[in-house]
Enzyme design. Structure first.
Site, short mmCIF file in Angstrom:
data_model
loop_
_atom_site.label_atom_id
_atom_site.label_comp_id
_atom_site.label_asym_id
_atom_site.label_seq_id
_atom_site.Cartn_x
_atom_site.Cartn_y
_atom_site.Cartn_z
N ALA A 1 25.33 13.06 10.72
CA ALA A 1 24.18 12.92 11.64
C ALA A 1 24.61 12.41 13.01
CB ALA A 1 23.17 11.96 11.03
N GLU B 1 11.83 20.70 3.83
CA GLU B 1 12.74 21.45 2.93
C GLU B 1 12.46 21.17 1.46
OE1 GLU B 1 14.73 24.03 1.79
OE2 GLU B 1 15.61 23.79 3.80
N VAL C 1 9.71 23.02 -1.20
CA VAL C 1 9.84 24.27 -1.96
C VAL C 1 11.17 24.31 -2.70
CG1 VAL C 1 9.81 26.79 -1.86
CG2 VAL C 1 8.46 25.48 -0.21
N ILE D 1 17.08 23.25 -3.58
CA ILE D 1 17.61 24.51 -3.00
C ILE D 1 17.19 24.57 -1.52
CG2 ILE D 1 17.64 27.03 -3.16
CD1 ILE D 1 16.54 26.79 -6.01
N ASP E 1 0.77 24.61 -7.89
CA ASP E 1 1.96 24.12 -7.18
C ASP E 1 2.81 25.31 -6.70
OD1 ASP E 1 3.96 21.84 -6.61
OD2 ASP E 1 5.13 23.22 -7.84
N LYS F 1 3.77 26.55 -2.82
CA LYS F 1 5.13 26.86 -2.35
C LYS F 1 5.23 28.30 -1.84
CE LYS F 1 7.16 23.51 -5.53
NZ LYS F 1 7.50 23.29 -6.95
N GLY G 1 13.13 16.78 -9.71
CA GLY G 1 13.95 15.64 -10.12
C GLY G 1 14.32 14.79 -8.91
P1 NDP Z 1 5.60 9.75 -7.80
O1 NDP Z 1 4.26 9.71 -8.43
O2 NDP Z 1 6.79 9.53 -8.64
O3 NDP Z 1 5.64 8.72 -6.60
C1 NDP Z 1 4.59 8.58 -5.69
C2 NDP Z 1 4.78 7.31 -4.90
O4 NDP Z 1 3.75 7.21 -3.94
C3 NDP Z 1 4.73 6.03 -5.72
O5 NDP Z 1 5.63 5.09 -5.22
C4 NDP Z 1 3.30 5.54 -5.55
O6 NDP Z 1 3.21 4.14 -5.65
C5 NDP Z 1 2.99 6.01 -4.15
N1 NDP Z 1 1.59 6.39 -3.99
C6 NDP Z 1 0.92 7.29 -4.72
N2 NDP Z 1 -0.34 7.41 -4.27
C7 NDP Z 1 -0.46 6.56 -3.23
C8 NDP Z 1 -1.51 6.21 -2.36
N3 NDP Z 1 -2.71 6.78 -2.48
N4 NDP Z 1 -1.29 5.32 -1.40
C9 NDP Z 1 -0.08 4.74 -1.28
N5 NDP Z 1 0.98 5.02 -2.06
C10 NDP Z 1 0.78 5.92 -3.03
O7 NDP Z 1 5.67 11.17 -7.06
P2 NDP Z 1 6.96 12.06 -6.78
O8 NDP Z 1 8.02 11.23 -6.20
O9 NDP Z 1 7.25 12.85 -7.98
O10 NDP Z 1 6.39 13.08 -5.70
C11 NDP Z 1 6.24 12.72 -4.35
C12 NDP Z 1 6.06 14.00 -3.53
O11 NDP Z 1 7.21 14.82 -3.68
C13 NDP Z 1 4.87 14.88 -3.97
O12 NDP Z 1 4.34 15.49 -2.83
C14 NDP Z 1 5.53 15.92 -4.87
O13 NDP Z 1 4.82 17.13 -4.91
C15 NDP Z 1 6.84 16.12 -4.13
N6 NDP Z 1 7.93 16.65 -4.92
C16 NDP Z 1 8.24 16.07 -6.13
C17 NDP Z 1 9.33 16.53 -6.84
C18 NDP Z 1 9.71 15.93 -8.14
O14 NDP Z 1 10.65 16.43 -8.76
N7 NDP Z 1 9.05 14.89 -8.59
C19 NDP Z 1 10.15 17.65 -6.33
C20 NDP Z 1 9.75 18.16 -5.06
C21 NDP Z 1 8.67 17.68 -4.39
P3 NDP Z 1 3.47 3.39 -7.07
O15 NDP Z 1 4.89 3.70 -7.42
O16 NDP Z 1 3.25 1.95 -6.81
O17 NDP Z 1 2.49 4.03 -8.02
N1 HSE Z 2 6.17 19.60 -9.97
C1 HSE Z 2 7.10 20.34 -9.21
C2 HSE Z 2 7.87 21.25 -10.13
C3 HSE Z 2 8.06 19.43 -8.50
O1 HSE Z 2 7.85 21.04 -11.34
O2 HSE Z 2 8.47 22.21 -9.65
C4 HSE Z 2 8.97 20.15 -7.56
O3 HSE Z 2 8.28 20.67 -6.49
#
Ligand code: NDP
Ligand code: HSE
Length: 436
Positions: free
Chosen positions: A33, A129, A132, A136, A201, A205, A302
Site C-alpha cells: 500500500a 470486492e 461477490v 475471488i 443473496d 451478487k 468464510g
Molecule cells: P456477522 O453476523 O458475523 O457479523 C456482523 C457484525 O455486525 C457483528 O459484529 C454484529 O455485532 C454487528 N452488527 C450486526 N447488526 C448490527 C447493527 N444493526 N448495528 C451495529 N452492529 C451490528 O456477519 P458477517 O461477518 O458474516 O457478514 C458481514 C457482511 O459481510 C454481510 O454484509 C455479509 O453479507 C457479507 N459477507 C459475508 C461473508 C461470510 O462468509 N460470512 C462473505 C462475504 C460477504 P455483534 O457481533 O455484537 O452481534
Molecule cells: N452467505 C454468503 C454465501 C456469504 O454463502 O455465499 C458470501 O457472500
C-alpha cells in the site's frame, strides 16, 4: 508517511477476519500500500462478546455512527450487513468525506445507484470486492482485467452456503436442514439464511456482476430468482445418471433482445470444470469476445477468504488516496455517464433446455400423451427415462431432458401435462445449460 486510519463497523465473521489479516500481514500489506494501515476504532452490538480477532489497540464502540463521524478515520469498512442501518452509515461516511469498503451485496445491489453518484460527487471510493464470490477477485477481473472485451455472458456459483448444501446432500446424503445449520455455524450463511437458500443473496451478487460486465444500472428487482429448496436428492441422482450435475447458478447473458438476469438451479454437464466446484467454493465463468471463456475459482465465504478481498480493497483505496478522483477506476467499471439502459429480458422469453421430473401412472399410452403435448409445442426430447417406483406406490417417476425451447412454451406444456389424469402432482423443472 502517517499510517492510514481505518474504522471497522462489525466484528463478526468478516470483521474479525479482516482485523486478523490486517494484523498478521501488516508488513506485507504496508509494502504494497505504501503506508501502514491501522484499525483505530471498531464497533459491534455486544462489546462483551468474545471475538475471533484480537482487539488490542482498537477502541471499541457500540454505536457505529461514532465511526462514520470520527474525523481521524479516512476509511470506513462496513461489515454489519443488511440494507437499512448499513445504508445510513455508508451515506453518512461518504457525506463526511470517508472512503468506504464493504462486503455487503444487499447494500450495493439495492442502493448502489444512490451510493455511487454520491461517492463520485464527494470524490471518495466505495469498494466492494468482497460482496461477490468471497475471496475471488471477480470484481477486479471484470472491472479491469477484462476491460478490453465485450462480455457476452457469465455464469457463476455465487453462493457458498447453497453450494455447500447441494454438495453435502449429493455426496453424503445429508438432510437440507442439517447442512444449513452447519453452514451457519461455519459463518457462511447470511444473518437471514433464507437469502442463501432462496437465491436472494445470489441475485444481489448477479445484479452487481451484470452491472459491471455490461455497463448497466443495478437492477436487482429484474433478476429472475429461484432457490435450491425444491431440489431433491432424487433429482441429483437422476441428473448424475444422465451425465449432469445440479448447481445453483447466477447467469447473465446479452443477446439481440436484451440481457437475461437469472438465478436458478441448473443442470450442467459433469465434464465442465464448474460442475465440479464443491462445498463452499464459488466459481464464475466469464465469456469475453476477445478472451473467450475464463474461469475464476476460490472460497466463496468464510472469515479470512472474505477478509482477503476486503483488505485488497483497503489497499486499493490507500494507493489512490492522493489521486485525482476523476481518474480512478469507475465504481461500476464503465464511466457513470456511459451506463446504458439495455432492456432486461422477461424470463418467459429466455430459451434454454430442461430437465423434467414427473410422476405418471404405469399404464399404456401415458408416455405417448406426454410426448404429444411436448411435440405439439415444438419441444423435442433429448432423453426420456422411466424409473422404478421409489416406494410401494404404483406410479412411476419419469425423467426427461428436452432440447432448447422458450420458457413460455415450456410453461404451457407443463400446465397441459399436469392436467392429465394420469399424471399426479406437479411437474418439476430444472433448467439446463451446456455452458459451452
Ligand atoms: P456477522 O453476523 O458475523 O457479523 C456482523 C457484525 O455486525 C457483528 O459484529 C454484529 O455485532 C454487528 N452488527 C450486526 N447488526 C448490527 C447493527 N444493526 N448495528 C451495529 N452492529 C451490528 O456477519 P458477517 O461477518 O458474516 O457478514 C458481514 C457482511 O459481510 C454481510 O454484509 C455479509 O453479507 C457479507 N459477507 C459475508 C461473508 C461470510 O462468509 N460470512 C462473505 C462475504 C460477504 P455483534 O457481533 O455484537 O452481534
Ligand atoms: N452467505 C454468503 C454465501 C456469504 O454463502 O455465499 C458470501 O457472500
Amino acid at each position: 508517511m502517517n499510517p492510514v486510519k481505518v474504522g471497522v463497523i462489525g466484528l463478526g465473521t468478516v470483521g474479525g477476519g479482516t482485523v486478523n489479516v490486517l494484523k498478521r500481514n501488516a508488513n506485507e500489506i504496508a509494502r504494497r500500500a505504501g503506508r501502514e494501515i491501522h484499525v483505530v476504532k471498531a464497533s459491534a452490538r455486544d462489546l462483551s462478546r468474545e471475538r475471533i480477532c484480537t482487539t488490542e489497540g482498537i477502541e471499541l464502540v457500540s454505536d457505529p455512527f461514532e465511526i462514520v463521524t470520527d474525523p481521524e478515520i479516512s476509511i470506513v469498512v462496513e461489515l454489519i450487513g443488511g440494507d437499512s442501518i448499513a445504508r445510513d452509515l455508508v451515506i453518512k461516511a461518504i457525506e463526511n468525506g470517508k472512503h468506504v469498503v464493504t462486503a455487503n451485496k444487499a447494500l450495493i445491489a439495492l442502493h448502489g445507484n444512490e451510493i455511487f453518484p454520491l461517492a463520485s460527487q464527494k470524490g471518495v471510493m466505495v469498494a466492494f470486492e468482497a460482496a461477490v464470490a468471497g475471496g475471488i477477485p471477480i470484481i477486479k477481473v471484470l472491472r479491469e482485467g477484462l476491460s478490453g472485451n465485450q462480455v457476452e455472458w457469465l455464469a457463476g456459483i455465487i453462493n457458498g452456503t447453497g453450494n455447500f448444501i447441494l454438495t453435502e446432500m449429493r455426496d453424503k446424503g445429508r438432510g437440507f436442514a442439517d447442512v444449513l445449520a452447519e453452514a451457519q455455524a461455519l459463518g457462511y450463511a447470511e444473518a437471514d439464511p433464507t437469502f442463501d437458500i432462496e437465491g436472494i443473496d445470489a441475485a444481489h451478487k448477479l445484479t452487481i456482476l451484470a452491472s459491471i460486465a455490461f455497463g448497466i444500472p443495478l437492477q436487482f428487482e429484474k433478476v429472475y430468482t429461484e432457490g435450491i429448496t425444491g431440489i431433491t436428492s432424487e433429482d441429483m441422482i437422476y441428473a448424475e445418471e444422465l451425465g449432469y450435475r445440479i448447481k445453483h447458478l447466477g447467469i447473465a447473458r446479452k443477446n439481440h433482445s436484451g440481457i437475461q438476469l437469472r438465478v436458478h438451479p441448473t443442470l450442467i454437464p459433469e465434464r465442465r470444470l464448474i460442475a465440479n466446484v464443491d462445498g463452499a467454493k464459488n466459481a464464475v465463468l466469464v465469456y469475453g469476445d476477445a478472451v473467450g471463456p475464463t474461469l475464476y475459482y476460490g472460497a466463496g465465504a468464510g472469515a479470512e477468504p472474505t477478509a482477503s478481498a476486503v483488505v485488497a480493497d483497503i489497499v486499493d483505496v490507500v494507493r489512490t488516496l492522493t489521486s485525482d478522483p476523476g481518474n480512478r477506476v469507475p465504481h461500476l467499471a464503465f464511466q457513470p455517464d456511459a451506463l446504458q439502459e439495455t432492456p432486461i429480458c422477461a424470463m418467459d422469453d429466455v430459451e434454454t433446455a430442461y430437465y423434467l421430473r414427473l410422476t405418471a401412472a404405469d399404464k399404456p399410452g401415458v408416455l405417448a400423451d406426454i410426448t404429444r403435448i411436448l411435440a405439439d409445442r415444438g419441444i423435442s426430447i433429448e432423453a426420456l427415462i422411466q424409473k422404478e417406483p421409489l416406494s410401494d406406490k404404483p406410479d412411476l417417476p419419469v425423467i426427461m431432458l428436452t432440447h432448447r425451447v422458450q420458457e413460455r412454451k415450456m410453461s404451457q406444456a407443463i400446465e397441459a401435462i399436469e392436467a392429465l389424469d394420469t399424471v399426479s402432482g406437479s411437474v418439476h423443472r430444472i433448467r439446463m445449460e451446456t455452458l459451452g
